[in-house]
Design a protein around this motif. Structure first.
Motif, PDB file in Angstrom:
ATOM      1  N   TYR A 168       0.807  -1.073   0.066  1.00 16.64           N
ATOM      2  CA  TYR A 168       0.000   0.091   0.024  1.00 16.64           C
ATOM      3  C   TYR A 168       0.887   1.271   0.103  1.00 16.64           C
ATOM      4  O   TYR A 168       1.890   1.324   0.768  1.00 16.64           O
ATOM      5  N   THR A 169       0.550   2.263  -0.880  1.00 16.06           N
ATOM      6  CA  THR A 169       1.046   3.587  -0.931  1.00 16.06           C
ATOM      7  C   THR A 169      -0.185   4.632  -0.221  1.00 16.06           C
ATOM      8  O   THR A 169      -1.230   4.412  -0.750  1.00 16.06           O
ATOM      9  N   LEU A 240      -9.548   3.921  -2.787  1.00 12.51           N
ATOM     10  CA  LEU A 240      -8.312   4.676  -3.345  1.00 12.51           C
ATOM     11  C   LEU A 240      -8.900   6.169  -3.331  1.00 12.51           C
ATOM     12  O   LEU A 240      -9.845   6.342  -3.798  1.00 12.51           O
ATOM     13  N   GLU A 259      -3.375   5.740  -1.878  1.00 14.10           N
ATOM     14  CA  GLU A 259      -3.057   6.411  -3.087  1.00 14.10           C
ATOM     15  C   GLU A 259      -2.825   5.186  -4.017  1.00 14.10           C
ATOM     16  O   GLU A 259      -3.236   5.357  -5.351  1.00 14.10           O
ATOM     17  N   ASP A 260      -2.253   4.010  -3.736  1.00 13.84           N
ATOM     18  CA  ASP A 260      -2.089   2.960  -4.877  1.00 13.84           C
ATOM     19  C   ASP A 260      -2.256   1.534  -3.712  1.00 13.84           C
ATOM     20  O   ASP A 260      -1.586   1.529  -2.845  1.00 13.84           O
ATOM     21  N   GLN A 262      -0.750  -2.347  -4.509  1.00 14.40           N
ATOM     22  CA  GLN A 262      -0.386  -3.443  -5.587  1.00 14.40           C
ATOM     23  C   GLN A 262      -0.704  -4.977  -4.704  1.00 14.40           C
ATOM     24  O   GLN A 262      -0.494  -5.109  -4.005  1.00 14.40           O
TER      25      GLN A 262
END
Length: 308
Positions: A168-169, A240, A259-260, A262
């Protein structure tokens, strides 16, 4: 030819060769004595286990620890019997250092010989570990390269090992439990403001690890924020680009914007093949060592020492 066979000198040579090889065979296969561990050593093994694990060893654990210590001593004794300490550069350099410390005189060869005669090598832990390593390497014969079928079997057995966790960002705004007021209530009051694009830098309290986090796994979050935070992030399936919370942590409460993400993925066989080869070789070497130890144990008998 018959005349040659009747020569007494030839008979003496053949008998001598037979006796030489027979004596070598007897020495190689004769039982060798090894003292049982004294009470101080057994106590040290128990103390080390407690220090490393924080709990008392079971009888089964103690039996294993004693067996491992005896195996190490057996390998060391076998290394000395094979004179590995006389041609190993690490050992020789260590003996020279010990000789200088003891004030032994002469050239390097004379110092080493004197140190060995004094039994310095038998009380030096560095030399002992080196000799055990030499014997372990001696036990591990070279192996053929693994087949793809063997590697694929290992790949299937180790599925969990090749899982790349989701990452996770995200940004977070922290509300400390050490400040006045409940951190969850303070976070809820700021949530609407943040959703209205308020200045994030003005909200919340300072946090040791900062506000921005890039490609962090749930395990990373547990380390930085505590299990309550990572559990909440895992369960929430965070949207998100939207602020949500409060998310609890070991320090207070947080508002989070992801924000993102994966997604978790499984590494392919081809991707991890070099690692599989290394694991396979390590397993083979471990099996070879265990087989060697099993054979070596047949040649050593443990006898009660003076402390027993």
């Amino acid at each position: 030819m018959k005349a040659l066979i009747r020569q007494p000198a030839l008979h003496f040579i053949l008998i001598g060769l037979f006796l030489f090889f027979y004596q070598g065979y007897r020495e190689e296969n004769a039982l060798r004595e090894m003292e049982a561990l004294d009470s101080d050593t057994v106590q040290r093994l128990q103390d080390d286990f407690i220090r490393q694990t924080g709990r008392l060893p079971t009888p089964e654990h103690m039996e294993l620890l004693i067996r491992q210590e005896l195996d190490s001593r057996m390998l060391y004794a076998e290394a000395l019997r094979r004179n590995f300490h006389r041609d190993d550069q690490v050992v020789l350099q260590r003996l020279l250092r010990d000789a200088d410390f003891l004030g032994l005189e002469g050239n390097d060869e004379e110092k080493i010989r004197a140190a060995i005669e004094l039994g310095v090598h038998e009380s030096d832990e560095v030399i002992r570990r080196r000799m055990i390593q030499r014997m372990e390497k001696h036990a591990q014969t070279s192996t053929d390269a693994p087949t793809d079928n063997e590697l694929k079997k290992l790949y299937e057995e180790e599925q969990a090992r090749w899982l790349v966790p989701a990452r996770y960002t995200f940004q977070q705004v922290f509300f400390s439990a050490d400040r006045d007021g409940f951190p969850e209530q303070r976070a809820e009051r700021h949530l609407t403001e943040l959703r209205g694009e308020a200045d994030v830098t003005e909200a919340g309290d300072p946090f040791l690890h900062g506000r921005q986090f890039a490609a962090r796994s749930l395990q990373d979050m547990t380390y930085m924020f505590g299990a309550a935070f990572s559990d909440a992030m895992d369960a929430a399936g965070p949207p998100l680009g939207e602020w949500f919370g409060p998310v609890p942590s070991a320090y207070g409460a947080h508002l989070v914007r992801v924000e993102d993400v994966q997604p978790a993925r499984q590494r392919s066989f081809d991707e991890v093949k070099p690692k599989l080869v290394a694991i396979w070789r390590e397993q083979e070497q471990r099996i070879q060592l265990q087989n060697y130890l099993a054979e070596l144990r047949k040649r050593y008998v443990v006898v009660e020492g003076r402390d027993s």
